[in-house]
Design an enzyme around this catalytic site. Structure first.
Site, PDB file in Angstrom:
ATOM      1  N   SER A  12     -29.525  73.170  88.816  1.00  9.95           N
ATOM      2  CA  SER A  12     -30.663  73.336  89.725  1.00  9.95           C
ATOM      3  C   SER A  12     -31.863  72.523  89.280  1.00  9.95           C
ATOM      4  O   SER A  12     -32.608  71.990  90.111  1.00  9.95           O
ATOM      5  CB  SER A  12     -31.052  74.813  89.825  1.00  9.95           C
ATOM      6  OG  SER A  12     -30.064  75.539  90.506  1.00  9.95           O
ATOM      7  N   HIS A  21     -30.417  81.928  90.011  1.00 11.11           N
ATOM      8  CA  HIS A  21     -31.096  80.907  90.810  1.00 11.11           C
ATOM      9  C   HIS A  21     -32.561  81.257  91.054  1.00 11.11           C
ATOM     10  O   HIS A  21     -33.440  80.389  90.933  1.00 11.11           O
ATOM     11  CB  HIS A  21     -30.370  80.725  92.154  1.00 11.11           C
ATOM     12  CG  HIS A  21     -30.979  79.632  93.005  1.00 11.11           C
ATOM     13  ND1 HIS A  21     -30.809  78.306  92.718  1.00 11.11           N
ATOM     14  CD2 HIS A  21     -31.777  79.685  94.107  1.00 11.11           C
ATOM     15  CE1 HIS A  21     -31.459  77.572  93.618  1.00 11.11           C
ATOM     16  NE2 HIS A  21     -32.063  78.386  94.453  1.00 11.11           N
ATOM     17  N   HIS A  35     -27.754  71.209  50.156  1.00 11.87           N
ATOM     18  CA  HIS A  35     -26.493  71.216  49.418  1.00 11.87           C
ATOM     19  C   HIS A  35     -26.709  71.443  47.933  1.00 11.87           C
ATOM     20  O   HIS A  35     -25.819  71.184  47.127  1.00 11.87           O
ATOM     21  CB  HIS A  35     -25.755  69.889  49.624  1.00 11.87           C
ATOM     22  CG  HIS A  35     -25.641  69.477  51.045  1.00 11.87           C
ATOM     23  ND1 HIS A  35     -26.515  68.596  51.636  1.00 11.87           N
ATOM     24  CD2 HIS A  35     -24.767  69.842  52.005  1.00 11.87           C
ATOM     25  CE1 HIS A  35     -26.181  68.427  52.904  1.00 11.87           C
ATOM     26  NE2 HIS A  35     -25.126  69.176  53.161  1.00 11.87           N
TER      27      HIS A  35
END
Length: 587
Positions: free
Chosen positions: A459, A416, A218
């Protein structure tokens, strides 16, 4: 400096409207507060909420996504979000397992997030927080808690997201995330100031020939203002300071991020990394992965930071876990950096990867023949038998990656096969380190944990639990029988159903696993091989039955009746795993 804005008071709200509009497939804005929420809400896991002031984009809102944060609470430019924004963001993504907050260690963030946590706890929601404090220039080691969080946010958020998606408890997620934070160090330099929207002068003054060393995000004052220096001189100084602050030694592995603060080009970041890599090579420290990008910025500030993320095997597993958002991705299709002397190996791996990507259906090498200590059908499994059997199964699934991809592509998103192959590769790596293990259950646990931590998505949790849940908490045994294996699978099935809520008929892996577990329980008295033959046949029938079902879970759920006629990929993987068990035991 003129900025491309409308009204300075509306910068954050208009930015968020445009951001969520551009990426509406993935994000949505909270209807009441300035928070970004993932559209893919994942149940039954710890929710990860990150946040801080705006103006650091893509941090924080750009790090919401799969394997990353579930929500980001965004404040005004360089200002912490208020407690209500934090509270509402967390409420929107809480699924009952608790909420972890990750944010930089700044007074405003600490106060507001603490207050937000109080509100949530009043509602009965469990919370915890990890404050990132990687900026070594902002405080000495003995005052570590006073250090600021800067670009190290990237590695801490990545690790926390993977731990949450792995299904860990809130306490375990906190432990892993704190470990990642404590293994992360950063130093930054500013070469030009930034200017806030609506303000007519920069947030600090810096001469054309000056550099602020240790500058905060900042515009906080650094530790030294010095004359302009070449990239190599700065890189050496930053490297030395980070290394002095860590216990890095020869043989260690790190991930390196050279982060631009807003207006620094990739060309400049690459020049800095070139020197950092040479210094690491000289000290024998291996670069596991490297990144050059503007992830944690400060509007248009000039300058950069260097971050080291020191790895061990646990953190490496979470780092490799797949993640994706529009600004950051890791996983199956990404590559790692080459250590010194490994360029030939990396080139060979890259060429193999290119071939796979050119032809996803390209036949993988055939799985190796089972390595057996004894001939003939096995009547029981020693720890070494189990280790070799699971390595054989891993090779089998890796070989079947194109087949599983094809099945999943018909009604799912096609990932998958990629996920299973990646998880089995990690399981194989873990198993290959376990020669000499005497406890059979420890072998299954190691393989399951490696899959769970590396695969991501549903999965990873489900198939990791297939090995892990059945073995976890069991009394150590040097040998298991058919009855023991049947009990393991029954225990795994219960854990998977409790976690995923699927039943037979929902078109999931349970359609193969449940009848297989029943068959094992019914036939275990006949011996190991007859039991596994019965389980394989039951799983095969379960796969066939999935063709009749409408999907209740996953991407196929939205297809309704159109999913009928297609087999489920998860059920197919269960059948292949049981087939591999039978093949190994039969010899």
């Amino acid at each position: 400096m003129r900025k491309i804005i409308n009204d300075a008071d509306n910068v954050v709200s208009e930015m968020m409207e445009g951001f969520t509009g551009a990426y509406s497939r993935y994000f949505r804005k909270h209807p009441e507060v300035n928070a970004i929420l993932s559209r893919q809400k994942r149940e039954d896991k710890v929710a990860l909420v990150i946040g801080g002031g705006s103006g650091h984009e893509p941090m924080f809102g750009g790090f919401v996504g799969k394997g990353l944060a579930d929500a980001a609470a965004c404040g005004n430019i360089f200002a912490s979000p208020d407690p209500n924004t934090i509270y509402e963001a967390a409420k929107a993504v809480d699924s009952g397992k608790g909420v972890l907050f990750v944010y930089g260690c700044y007074a405003g963030d600490n106060l507001n997030f603490d207050m937000g946590e109080e509100f949530l706890r009043d509602d009965g929601i469990r919370t915890a927080h990890v404050r990132v404090r990687d900026d070594v220039a902002s405080a000495p080691k003995e005052r570590m808690e006073d250090r600021r969080g800067i670009a190290g946010d990237v590695f801490v958020v990545k690790t926390a997201g993977a731990a949450c998606d792995a299904g860990l408890s809130l306490e375990e997620v906190v432990r892993v995330t704190e470990k990642a934070r404590d293994h992360t160090r950063t130093v930054g330099v500013a070469t030009a100031p930034a200017q806030l929207p609506g303000v007519d002068k920069p947030i600090f003054e810096l001469g054309e020939d000056e550099i602020e060393y240790g500058m905060g995000l900042h515009g906080e004052r650094g530790v030294l203002r010095t004359a302009w220096q070449p990239a190599d001189v700065l890189a050496e100084k930053m490297y030395a300071q980070i290394k002095d602050d860590t216990d890095l030694r020869e043989g260690d592995e790190v991930c390196v991020l050279v982060n631009g603060l807003g207006s620094t080009t990739i060309t400049e970041l690459a020049i800095v990394y070139r020197k950092i890599k040479k210094l690491l090579d000289q000290d024998g420290i291996r670069v596991y992965d490297a990144d050059l990008n503007n992830y944690c910025t400060s509007q248009e500030m000039g300058g950069f930071s260097v971050t080291f993320f020191q790895l061990d095997e646990e953190l490496k597993g979470y780092y490799d876990s797949p993640c994706w958002c529009p600004y950051y991705a890791k996983g199956e299709l990404t590559e790692r950096a080459c250590a010194a002397g490994e360029e030939d190996r990396c080139t060979e791996e890259a060429e193999q990867g290119d071939e796979t990507r050119k032809d996803p259906g390209k036949d993988a090498p055939a799985a190796a023949e089972p390595e057996r200590e004894r001939k003939g059908a096995l009547e029981e499994l020693s720890a070494e038998d189990a280790r070799r059997m699971l390595v054989y199964i891993a090779d089998k699934i890796i070989e079947k990656k194109p087949y599983l991809t094809e099945i999943d592509s018909a009604i799912g998103d096609g990932d998958h096969g990629i996920g299973m192959a990646g998880g089995m590769k990690k399981a194989k790596e873990a198993l290959e380190k376990m020669t000499g293990e005497k406890n059979v259950y420890a072998v299954f646990e190691a393989a399951g944990k490696a899959m769970l931590m590396s695969m991501g998505g549903a999965s990873g949790v489900i198939f990791g639990s297939l090995y892990l849940a059945g073995a976890k908490g069991m009394e150590p045994k040097p040998v298991i029988t058919a009855e023991d294996l049947a009990r393991m699978e029954e225990k795994s099935l219960r854990a998977i159903q409790e976690r995923g809520k699927a039943e037979v008929g929902d078109k999931t892996m349970v359609d193969a696993l449940s009848p297989a577990a029943d068959a094992m329980k019914a036939s275990c008295g006949q011996g190991l091989l007859p039991m596994l033959k019965a389980a394989e046949a039951a799983a095969a029938q379960g796969v066939e039955d999935t063709k009749k079902y409408v999907a209740k879970f996953g991407r196929a759920k939205s297809l309704m009746e159109r999913a009928v006629g297609y087999q489920d990929a998860g059920a197919t993987s269960v059948w292949l795993i049981l087939q591999g068990m039978r093949e190994y035991v039969e010899g």
